[in-house]
Structure formats: structure tokens, C-alpha cells
Design an enzyme around this catalytic site. Structure first.
Site, PDB file in Angstrom:
ATOM      1  N   SER A  67       4.106   7.613  -8.541  1.00  0.00           N
ATOM      2  CA  SER A  67       3.644   6.215  -8.512  1.00  0.00           C
ATOM      3  C   SER A  67       2.435   6.145  -7.594  1.00  0.00           C
ATOM      4  O   SER A  67       2.252   7.012  -6.725  1.00  0.00           O
ATOM      5  CB  SER A  67       4.756   5.331  -7.942  1.00  0.00           C
ATOM      6  OG  SER A  67       4.287   4.017  -7.721  1.00  0.00           O
ATOM      7  N   TYR A  76      11.161   2.273  -1.655  1.00  0.00           N
ATOM      8  CA  TYR A  76      10.658   2.767  -2.948  1.00  0.00           C
ATOM      9  C   TYR A  76       9.511   3.742  -2.710  1.00  0.00           C
ATOM     10  O   TYR A  76       9.496   4.854  -3.257  1.00  0.00           O
ATOM     11  CB  TYR A  76      10.199   1.594  -3.819  1.00  0.00           C
ATOM     12  CG  TYR A  76       9.606   2.023  -5.145  1.00  0.00           C
ATOM     13  CD1 TYR A  76      10.415   2.536  -6.162  1.00  0.00           C
ATOM     14  CD2 TYR A  76       8.236   1.943  -5.381  1.00  0.00           C
ATOM     15  CE1 TYR A  76       9.872   2.942  -7.376  1.00  0.00           C
ATOM     16  CE2 TYR A  76       7.689   2.342  -6.586  1.00  0.00           C
ATOM     17  CZ  TYR A  76       8.508   2.837  -7.584  1.00  0.00           C
ATOM     18  OH  TYR A  76       7.961   3.236  -8.788  1.00  0.00           O
TER      19      TYR A  76
HETATM   20  P1  NDP Z   1      11.996   1.237 -16.833  1.00  0.00           P
HETATM   21  O1  NDP Z   1      12.955   0.460 -16.015  1.00  0.00           O
HETATM   22  O2  NDP Z   1      11.497   0.639 -18.104  1.00  0.00           O
HETATM   23  O3  NDP Z   1      12.571   2.679 -17.130  1.00  0.00           O
HETATM   24  C1  NDP Z   1      13.334   3.381 -16.192  1.00  0.00           C
HETATM   25  C2  NDP Z   1      14.096   4.441 -16.921  1.00  0.00           C
HETATM   26  O4  NDP Z   1      14.883   5.170 -15.948  1.00  0.00           O
HETATM   27  C3  NDP Z   1      15.067   3.863 -17.937  1.00  0.00           C
HETATM   28  O5  NDP Z   1      14.978   4.608 -19.131  1.00  0.00           O
HETATM   29  C4  NDP Z   1      16.444   4.063 -17.303  1.00  0.00           C
HETATM   30  O6  NDP Z   1      17.393   4.365 -18.322  1.00  0.00           O
HETATM   31  C5  NDP Z   1      16.186   5.304 -16.457  1.00  0.00           C
HETATM   32  N1  NDP Z   1      17.177   5.448 -15.398  1.00  0.00           N
HETATM   33  C6  NDP Z   1      17.428   4.646 -14.356  1.00  0.00           C
HETATM   34  N2  NDP Z   1      18.469   5.115 -13.643  1.00  0.00           N
HETATM   35  C7  NDP Z   1      18.869   6.258 -14.259  1.00  0.00           C
HETATM   36  C8  NDP Z   1      19.892   7.198 -14.021  1.00  0.00           C
HETATM   37  N3  NDP Z   1      20.719   7.081 -12.980  1.00  0.00           N
HETATM   38  N4  NDP Z   1      20.014   8.245 -14.867  1.00  0.00           N
HETATM   39  C9  NDP Z   1      19.191   8.388 -15.919  1.00  0.00           C
HETATM   40  N5  NDP Z   1      18.183   7.532 -16.198  1.00  0.00           N
HETATM   41  C10 NDP Z   1      18.044   6.476 -15.376  1.00  0.00           C
HETATM   42  O7  NDP Z   1      10.760   1.540 -15.849  1.00  0.00           O
HETATM   43  P2  NDP Z   1       9.454   2.451 -16.005  1.00  0.00           P
HETATM   44  O8  NDP Z   1       9.311   2.955 -17.373  1.00  0.00           O
HETATM   45  O9  NDP Z   1       8.362   1.686 -15.405  1.00  0.00           O
HETATM   46  O10 NDP Z   1       9.809   3.626 -14.998  1.00  0.00           O
HETATM   47  C11 NDP Z   1       9.647   4.992 -15.291  1.00  0.00           C
HETATM   48  C12 NDP Z   1       9.128   5.707 -14.061  1.00  0.00           C
HETATM   49  O11 NDP Z   1       7.794   5.270 -13.789  1.00  0.00           O
HETATM   50  C13 NDP Z   1       9.931   5.450 -12.796  1.00  0.00           C
HETATM   51  O12 NDP Z   1      10.096   6.650 -12.081  1.00  0.00           O
HETATM   52  C14 NDP Z   1       9.047   4.484 -12.015  1.00  0.00           C
HETATM   53  O13 NDP Z   1       9.267   4.556 -10.637  1.00  0.00           O
HETATM   54  C15 NDP Z   1       7.667   4.984 -12.413  1.00  0.00           C
HETATM   55  N6  NDP Z   1       6.586   4.034 -12.213  1.00  0.00           N
HETATM   56  C16 NDP Z   1       6.542   2.861 -12.930  1.00  0.00           C
HETATM   57  C17 NDP Z   1       5.516   1.962 -12.709  1.00  0.00           C
HETATM   58  C18 NDP Z   1       5.434   0.665 -13.437  1.00  0.00           C
HETATM   59  O14 NDP Z   1       4.630  -0.207 -13.034  1.00  0.00           O
HETATM   60  N7  NDP Z   1       6.186   0.449 -14.499  1.00  0.00           N
HETATM   61  C19 NDP Z   1       4.443   2.247 -11.738  1.00  0.00           C
HETATM   62  C20 NDP Z   1       4.596   3.503 -11.069  1.00  0.00           C
HETATM   63  C21 NDP Z   1       5.623   4.354 -11.302  1.00  0.00           C
HETATM   64  P3  NDP Z   1      18.934   3.905 -18.330  1.00  0.00           P
HETATM   65  O15 NDP Z   1      19.024   2.616 -17.574  1.00  0.00           O
HETATM   66  O16 NDP Z   1      19.233   3.780 -19.791  1.00  0.00           O
HETATM   67  O17 NDP Z   1      19.663   5.046 -17.696  1.00  0.00           O
END
Ligand code: NDP
Length: 238
Positions: free
Chosen positions: A136, A149
Site C-alpha cells: 500500500s 494498518y
Molecule cells: P477488498 O476488501 O475488496 O478485498 C480484500 C480481500 O481480502 C477479499 O477478497 C477478502 O476475501 C480477503 N480477505 C480478508 N481477510 C481474509 C482472510 N482472513 N483470509 C483470506 N482472505 C481474506 O479490498 P482490496 O481489494 O482493496 O484489498 C486488497 C489488498 O489491497 C489489501 O491487502 C489492501 O490492504 C490492499 N490495498 C488496497 C487499497 C485500496 O484503496 N483498495 C490501497 C492500498 C492497498 P474474503 O472476505 O472472502 O476472505
């Protein structure tokens, strides 16, 4: 990339789903992992078989190991591991939401480490492989409500960089640091103050496909080229 096999964690929404779709469109076999298996089945169906669903909680060390070993047993190889799963329940430290700090540490740091622990033996056995960590811009700067975070993302950055430095030639390591991107990430925020601040901050969000493009760029390089780090922000995010 045809015939290559990738595992993408957190593929049930947002950035991970876009990465899974993009790598599949580029010809890879993709195992899409997350907890919401119904979402993954939809993704698999839409891909016409190029994407396989995998129910996985990245905080379960044994389950992560089993998922990777099963994948290698079925496909004979693991070329790319995208450590994308993450949560972001922002709040000020004085709100004292210790349980949410733990969850960020478990998913964003331990989840990454368990992925590395599971993938590395296979990478070392073949002398090749590519770990892509979705960190991030929070791995590069701290902001109020994001102390924990950002701490987890600084850690993800450091762990990934350490892996890069330790890895033999043949193993590639990439950190991708997105700015604000449309996804479900802000839905994990329970603190009302942080939710309001974030709603304004996220108005400039870009499409998750922009991050998938960055992953595809890193993965698609010649085997002797390692794209170490990419930062992708909305133009309006300074
Ligand atoms: P989302 O919330 O849309 O996606 C997060 C994903 O992580 C989901 O598919 C969720 O799936 C999965 N997840 C959460 N907890 C678990 C777990 N315990 N085991 C397996 N999977 C898990 O957010 P983003 O797509 O934005 O996030 C993806 C990555 O990008 C993250 O690491 C985030 O920190 C990073 N990021 C995002 C930014 C943004 O602005 N969107 C900016 C910078 C970084 P499920 O709940 O089905 O398990």
C-alpha cells in the site's frame, strides 16, 4: 505466461478479483483463494474454467500450506503467488480497538508470512517462482487513524524486500503499493470517525484493474528481469 500457474489470495473482491481475472486473461491457470467461496465460484464460472476457486483463510497457517501443496500436486507447479488478502479497519489508537489491530496483524502480516512459508519450498525446489505482495502507499507514509494498518503494510514491505534480498537468482519478488482503489476495503472500518474521513478520501479511487495491470506487467517480464516495486496512485492523490 501460458501454462503458468498462479495463486491469488483475497480474490473474492476488489484488487484480488481483478488480478485473478487479468492473469487468467493473459493465459495463466489461476487459483483464486478467499473465505467467501460463493464469490469465487462465480469468478470461476465467468472465467470458463481458467480460474479455480479455493476456500482459504490466510490466518490459518496449516490451511495455507495445504492449499499451496494441493495446487502443486494438481498442476505440477506454482509460478506466481500473489499475497493480496488484507483488511483495513482504521481507527485512532486512542479508540482502543485492540481486536481490530490483532485482525490486521493476523491477515496483513501473518497471512503474508504463511504464504511465503508455503510457497518458498516449491520455489526453491524448481529454482523459480514469483512472489507479488500487494502492500500500500500506507507502506511508505503514515496517516492519522492508519497507524496499525500502516504498521502492517510497512511490515509487508520489509518482509517482501527481505525475501528479495535473500532469494537466489530465478526467484522474483515484487511489491506493489496501490493508492486509493475502488474495492470493499473500507467496509472493514467500524470506527465512525475513521469511516467518515475515509469516505471523503476514497472519492478519488481508481479501478482495481489498474493494479492488476501492474501485476501483469511485473509477472510478464523476461525471467531475468525482476520488477522490485511499483507504486500506483490516482492522479488526484498527491
Ligand atoms: P477488498 O476488501 O475488496 O478485498 C480484500 C480481500 O481480502 C477479499 O477478497 C477478502 O476475501 C480477503 N480477505 C480478508 N481477510 C481474509 C482472510 N482472513 N483470509 C483470506 N482472505 C481474506 O479490498 P482490496 O481489494 O482493496 O484489498 C486488497 C489488498 O489491497 C489489501 O491487502 C489492501 O490492504 C490492499 N490495498 C488496497 C487499497 C485500496 O484503496 N483498495 C490501497 C492500498 C492497498 P474474503 O472476505 O472472502 O476472505
Amino acid at each position: 505466461m501460458t501454462d503458468s500457474v498462479a495463486l491469488v489470495t483475497g480474490a473474492s473482491s476488489g484488487i484480488g478479483r481483478a488480478i485473478a481475472r487479468r492473469l487468467a486473461a493473459d493465459g495463466m491457470r489461476v487459483v483464486a483463494a478467499a473465505r467467501r467461496i460463493d464469490r469465487l465460484h462465480e469468478l470461476a464460472e465467468e472465467s470458463g474454467g481458467a480460474i479455480e476457486p479455493c476456500a482459504l483463510d490466510v490466518t490459518d497457517r496449516d490451511a495455507v500450506r495445504r492449499a499451496v501443496d494441493d495446487l502443486v500436486a494438481r498442476h505440477g507447479r506454482l509460478d506466481v503467488f500473489v499475497a493480496n488478502a488484507g483488511v483495513m479497519p482504521l481507527s485512532r489508537l486512542d479508540a482502543g480497538l485492540v481486536g481490530e489491530w490483532d485482525r490486521m496483524i493476523d491477515v496483513n502480516i501473518r497471512g503474508l508470512l504463511y504464504g511465503i512459508a508455503a510457497a518458498l519450498p516449491h520455489f526453491h525446489a524448481t529454482g523459480s517462482g514469483h512472489l507479488v505482495t500487494i502492500a500500500s502507499i500506507g507502506a511508505h507514509a503514515v496517516s492519522p487513524t492508519a497507524a496499525v494498518y500502516c504498521g502492517t503494510k510497512y511490515a509487508a514491505w520489509a518482509i517482501t524486500e527481505g525475501l528479495r534480498l535473500e532469494s537466489p537468482p530465478g526467484i522474483r519478488v515484487t511489491t506493489i503499493s496501490p493508492g486509493v482503489v475502488h474495492s470493499e476495503l473500507a467496509e472493514t472500518i467500524s470506527d465512525p470517525h475513521a469511516r467518515t474521513v475515509m469516505a471523503e478520501y476514497r472519492r478519488n479511487a481508481i479501478a482495481p484493474e489498474s493494479i492488476a495491470d501492474a501485476v501483469a506487467y511485473a509477472v510478464g517480464q523476461a525471467p531475468d528481469v525482476d520488477v522490485n516495486e511499483i507504486v500506483v496512485r490516482p492522479v488526484r492523490q498527491r
